[in-house]
Design a protein around this motif. Structure first.
Motif, PDB file in Angstrom:
ATOM      1  N   ALA A 290      30.382  71.819 -30.828  1.00 24.07           N
ATOM      2  CA  ALA A 290      29.086  72.316 -30.356  1.00 24.07           C
ATOM      3  C   ALA A 290      29.353  73.343 -29.266  1.00 24.07           C
ATOM      4  O   ALA A 290      30.394  73.290 -28.601  1.00 24.07           O
ATOM      5  CB  ALA A 290      28.248  71.173 -29.797  1.00 24.07           C
TER       6      ALA A 290
ATOM      7  N   HIS B 131      24.451  69.329 -26.248  1.00 24.28           N
ATOM      8  CA  HIS B 131      24.319  68.807 -27.610  1.00 24.28           C
ATOM      9  C   HIS B 131      24.568  67.309 -27.684  1.00 24.28           C
ATOM     10  O   HIS B 131      24.133  66.659 -28.643  1.00 24.28           O
ATOM     11  CB  HIS B 131      25.267  69.551 -28.553  1.00 24.28           C
TER      12      HIS B 131
ATOM     13  N   TYR C 109      21.090  66.462 -27.258  1.00 28.04           N
ATOM     14  CA  TYR C 109      20.258  67.253 -28.172  1.00 28.04           C
ATOM     15  C   TYR C 109      20.436  66.815 -29.625  1.00 28.04           C
ATOM     16  O   TYR C 109      19.502  66.871 -30.422  1.00 28.04           O
ATOM     17  CB  TYR C 109      20.664  68.711 -27.989  1.00 28.04           C
ATOM     18  N   ARG C 110      21.652  66.331 -29.977  1.00 33.85           N
ATOM     19  CA  ARG C 110      21.944  65.922 -31.353  1.00 33.85           C
ATOM     20  C   ARG C 110      22.416  64.467 -31.371  1.00 33.85           C
ATOM     21  O   ARG C 110      23.561  64.164 -31.714  1.00 33.85           O
ATOM     22  CB  ARG C 110      23.001  66.840 -31.968  1.00 33.85           C
TER      23      ARG C 110
ATOM     24  N   LEU D 125      30.012  64.481 -32.840  1.00 41.16           N
ATOM     25  CA  LEU D 125      30.366  65.817 -32.367  1.00 41.16           C
ATOM     26  C   LEU D 125      31.809  65.931 -31.878  1.00 41.16           C
ATOM     27  O   LEU D 125      32.326  67.040 -31.765  1.00 41.16           O
ATOM     28  CB  LEU D 125      29.428  66.230 -31.229  1.00 41.16           C
TER      29      LEU D 125
END
Length: 391
Positions: free
Chosen positions: A365, A370, A373-374, A379
């Motif tokens: 990312a 993130h 955010y995700r 990740l």
């Protein structure tokens, strides 16, 4: 001979040193590089200024941040508490008593079985970016079982905590004073050589303030530094006791008075928040915003254990902290790295500064944001621990 490596083409580098980056607590550097020499960070800065090294890794425009520091977990256990979790999600409340189920299974397990469980969850955490993990005893509650738990843990991490005072052992249900005497006497003598820390569950159904003080002061006299499970299920004396004894960390911190918050803000004691526990018990969330606004140092950890928080994922806990505990993404990332290091009284981890251990996590990312955010997305695409790529 050690070799040097530069990781370059980093979109966002989190150093946790404001003087090295954008002056924010995260010390962000854009279009960055970091140089590893042996097991340490040798240099950080802009990619175009990176010195020559033996090896080169292209981060591909992704984010690099310090490895997560998980300063609260319970990984030496056996058995499964799926039925308890299922019942709780169906409406039954959480109390301290469920620990007894794990105690029975842990006592019955072999050293090999406990070792496999421990390494399984340490490996699981490592793949999710955790490079330092504290873990505790507390599921044996006999002299032999507590000592073997700590011996097994010490073979895998330097951050080992003696938690003989998790609950009163079943054999002492009618005589808790005798169990406190055991925890502060023969059991402590057997366990202290394998541990750095001493902990106690100061809570209704576990140990009251006087008992907790006796446990922690006895441990301190043996060279173990205090930390404490405090104010999780109800308000109690745990936080005030932590500050009084200069505990490195007061963990949970859900039910706090203004006096508790003020005491933490004017002490070295870190408030370690464990959102996985609230998620898994449907309990009230700690008010991280209140603590941060008062100037309290906050850490985020998983509390990985089979009963109340069966997650080894710091990224998951970061997302929970941002969504439900009113932390900003920057605050949550700092708390899961530098904050965890502070809770372990360490300055050589949780930051990417020259001289610190080269413990790094590479995210797929462009930004650390993130992680919140995700949520739920894997990740983490690379992990270095003490300069060696391990994921």
């Amino acid at each position: 001979m050690s070799s040097s490596t530069v990781i370059t083409n980093i979109a966002t580098l989190v150093t946790n040193d404001p003087s090295l980056g954008d002056t924010s607590p995260l010390g962000l550097v854009r279009d960055a590089a970091v140089v590893i020499d042996g097991d340490r960070v040798a240099w950080t800065g802009e990619s175009r200024k990176a010195p020559a090294t033996d090896n080169r890794v292209d981060a591909g425009g992704r984010t690099v941040l310090p490895g997560f520091v998980d300063s609260h977990s319970h990984l030496v256990f056996a058995g499964d508490r799926t039925e308890e979790f299922n019942a709780r999600m169906s409406g039954r409340g959480y109390t301290a008593g469920g620990i007894r189920t794990t105690v029975a299974a842990t006592r019955a397990a072999s050293d090999a079985e406990l070792g496999r469980t421990l390494t399984r969850y340490l490996g699981e955490a490592l793949r999710q970016g955790t490079t330092t993990m504290e873990t505790k005893s507390g599921y044996g509650l006999t002299v032999a079982d507590e000592a073997r738990a700590l011996r097994l843990a010490a073979a895998h991490t330097d951050e080992v905590t003696y938690l003989g005072a998790h609950i009163v052992a079943p054999e002492f249900a009618d005589d808790p004073a005798a169990y406190v005497a055991l925890v502060t006497g023969e059991m402590l003598d057997a366990c202290a050589p394998h541990a750095r820390w001493i902990d106690v569950f100061c809570e209704k159904g576990a140990f009251d303030g006087d008992q907790a003080r006796a446990v922690l002061t006895a441990g301190r006299a043996k060279g173990l530094h205090p930390r404490i499970h405090a104010n999780q299920l109800s308000h109690g004396p745990g936080v005030q006791l932590a500050v009084e004894l200069d505990a490195a960390s007061a963990d949970h911190c859900t039910h706090l008075t203004d006096a508790d918050v003020d005491a933490l803000a004017h002490s070295r004691t870190v408030a370690t928040l464990l959102p996985g526990a609230e998620f898994s018990t449907r309990a009230e969330w700690p008010d991280a915003r209140r603590l941060l606004d008062a100037g309290v140092t906050v850490a985020l950890s998983t509390d990985c254990n089979p009963g109340s928080s069966f997650t080894s994922s710091v990224p998951f806990c970061i997302a929970l902290a941002v969504r439900d505990m009113r932390m900003t993404p920057d605050e949550a990332v700092w708390s899961a790295t530098a904050g965890g290091a502070a809770a372990l009284r360490r300055t050589d981890i949780g930051r990417l500064t020259p001289g610190a251990y080269a413990d790094l996590t590479l995210l797929d990312a462009p930004s650390h944001v993130h992680l919140a955010y995700r949520p739920g997305v894997p990740l983490v695409s690379g992990v270095w621990r003490r300069g060696e790529r391990v994921v």
